[in-house]
Design a protein around this motif. Structure first.
Motif, short mmCIF file in Angstrom:
data_model
loop_
_atom_site.label_atom_id
_atom_site.label_comp_id
_atom_site.label_asym_id
_atom_site.label_seq_id
_atom_site.Cartn_x
_atom_site.Cartn_y
_atom_site.Cartn_z
N GLU A 64 -11.34 2.50 -12.27
CA GLU A 64 -10.88 2.78 -13.62
C GLU A 64 -11.47 4.06 -14.19
O GLU A 64 -10.96 4.60 -15.19
N ARG A 65 -12.53 4.57 -13.59
CA ARG A 65 -13.08 5.87 -14.01
C ARG A 65 -12.27 7.04 -13.45
O ARG A 65 -12.42 8.17 -13.90
N LEU A 66 -11.43 6.77 -12.47
CA LEU A 66 -10.69 7.82 -11.78
C LEU A 66 -9.29 7.98 -12.39
O LEU A 66 -8.78 7.07 -13.05
N PRO A 67 -8.66 9.13 -12.15
CA PRO A 67 -7.24 9.25 -12.52
C PRO A 67 -6.44 8.15 -11.84
O PRO A 67 -6.66 7.86 -10.65
N GLU A 68 -5.52 7.54 -12.56
CA GLU A 68 -4.80 6.38 -12.04
C GLU A 68 -4.05 6.68 -10.75
O GLU A 68 -3.88 5.81 -9.90
N GLU A 69 -3.63 7.94 -10.58
CA GLU A 69 -2.83 8.30 -9.41
C GLU A 69 -3.66 8.69 -8.20
O GLU A 69 -3.12 8.97 -7.12
N ARG A 70 -5.00 8.76 -8.33
CA ARG A 70 -5.86 9.11 -7.19
C ARG A 70 -5.57 8.20 -6.00
O ARG A 70 -5.49 7.00 -6.14
N LYS A 71 -5.40 8.80 -4.82
CA LYS A 71 -4.98 8.05 -3.65
C LYS A 71 -6.17 7.64 -2.76
O LYS A 71 -7.13 8.39 -2.61
N PHE A 72 -6.04 6.47 -2.16
CA PHE A 72 -7.01 5.96 -1.20
C PHE A 72 -6.26 5.58 0.07
O PHE A 72 -5.30 4.81 0.03
N ASP A 73 -6.70 6.16 1.17
CA ASP A 73 -5.99 5.98 2.43
C ASP A 73 -6.55 4.82 3.24
O ASP A 73 -7.76 4.74 3.48
N PHE A 74 -5.64 3.94 3.65
CA PHE A 74 -5.95 2.87 4.60
C PHE A 74 -5.11 3.16 5.84
O PHE A 74 -4.03 2.59 6.03
N GLY A 75 -5.59 4.07 6.67
CA GLY A 75 -4.79 4.50 7.80
C GLY A 75 -3.52 5.19 7.33
O GLY A 75 -3.56 6.13 6.52
#
Length: 402
Positions: A64-75
């Protein structure tokens, strides 16, 4: 003390050159892949999910501290910070109801995607180690007995963010000092401990009576100082001297001082105390030096900025893993005997979260579990060196928008 930024053109040029050297870290061959439904583990928690909601809340706060659209890669899959937070909240709400573990297992099989590292189509076996918060003795003043300083951040230490140069590589920053018009590496451990180079550059937060305990405070990164006047002082990691971390455990194995099978934090401490004449040689093998700050917090904070939850927070290589992610671990944990040694090892499975990083935690085959403080934490952190399995879990938000 505020962080110093590198300003001069000469310093920028030197920093850029050093940055190029730092970018030689090779990428690992292992990749994150989704686990097929028929290969999913049975999700159960040896602590009956005690304190899990607390760990989940730290991950939620991070997203929630990050921009909502920030991406996290799972493969091959990617999820936004908003999706990660929503999924974590959904799982936390379930955990707080204290349902049967069979219910949790069923929920995850129906409402989550599970991932793991694989290498040449085979699941990666992860080496699990541990870390904890030590307690050392301290004094406000230097004496013949208390003569080993716990230093704060030096006022001439400079830190440069490599993103300022438009450079992307494994290291985020470089740490240095100014010498005339040149930028040079900061003093290594040997210089700091033999030449008093910090006497006019850094304040001693406290003085301790045991160089072995102090060294392990550096390795652990935070802890408590029990002062001679009865007070306690909590100290946390501030920054290092920027030198590479080198394991004195590996050094002792390579030199034939301790066998690989017998290696533990306790074995290292025992060898150092039995062979004080070798202490400097062994310590100086690791040029990295840690500087501390006093903190009022009652627990350590991890690399993501949140509080670490004992037995739930894990340090991973944050450059190749999804930060903050819900994890499922299967491995072995120690059972502590009355003497403080490990009586036996027993299998365990547990939900954890990726909350921290470590200079020695590189690649997909390493994970470091935070055990907190106290006797069991010291035993677990000192002896754990077992391989197991680690899974990453992405929980589907209520909306089903994955």
């Amino acid at each position: 003390m505020s962080r110093s930024k590198i300003k001069s053109p000469a310093a920028y040029a030197a920093a850029a050159f050093l940055a190029i050297l730092l970018c030689a870290y090779p990428a690992g061959a292992a990749q994150i892949r989704q686990v097929a439904a028929e290969s999913l583990p049975g999700f159960s928690d040896d602590l009956a999910c005690e304190d899990l909601a607390e760990a989940l809340e730290q991950s939620i706060a991070y997203y929630e501290r990050l921009p909502e659209e920030r991406k996290f890669d799972f493969g091959k899959d990617s999820y936004s910070a908003g999706q990660m937070a929503a999924g974590m909240k959904r799982f936390k709400a379930l955990v707080e109801k204290k349902p049967p573990q069979s219910h949790i297992n069923e929920f995850l099989r129906e409402n989550a995607k599970v991932y793991e590292f694989a290498e040449q189509q085979a699941p990666v076996r992860v080496l699990f180690t541990g870390y904890y918060e030590p307690m050392i003795n301290g004094s406000n003043v230097k004496t013949d007995e208390f003569r080993h300083p716990v230093y704060s951040r030096p006022d001439d230490l400079l830190q440069a963010d490599l993103s300022d140069f438009g450079i992307e590589c494994d290291e985020d920053t470089i740490i240095a000092r100014r010498k005339g018009e040149k930028l040079v590496p900061y003093f290594d451990r040997k210089a700091i401990e033999t030449k008093n180079v910090l006497e006019s550059r850094a304040n001693a937060i406290a003085w301790t009576d045991d160089p072995v305990d102090l060294f392990f405070l550096h390795v652990q990164g935070s802890g408590t100082i029990k002062m001679q006047n009865g007070d306690t002082l909590r100290v946390g990691y501030d920054i290092t001297n920027g030198r590479p971390y080198r394991s004195i455990g590996k050094y002792l194995i390579d030199k034939g001082k301790i066998s690989r099978q017998e290696m533990s934090m306790q074995a290292i401490a025992g060898y150092l105390r039995q062979n004080p004449s070798e202490m400097d040689e062994i310590f100086f093998y690791n040029p990295r030096y840690v500087f501390f700050k006093v903190t009022e917090e009652q627990t350590s904070r991890g690399a993501l900025g949140g509080e670490l939850t004992p037995g739930r927070s894990v340090a991973l290589d944050q450059k190749i893993t999804p930060s903050g992610a819900l994890l499922f671990v299967s491995g072995e944990k120690p059972v502590r005997g009355k003497s403080g040694d490990v009586e036996r090892w027993e299998p365990f499975t547990r939900f954890m979260c990726s909350h921290d990083a470590g200079s020695a935690i590189r690649g997909p085959k390493r994970a470091d579990i935070f055990w907190g403080s106290g006797d069991y934490a010291k035993t677990a952190a000192g002896y754990m060196k077992h391989r197991g399995r680690l899974y990453f879990i992405a929980v589907e938000p209520e909306s089903g928008d994955f």
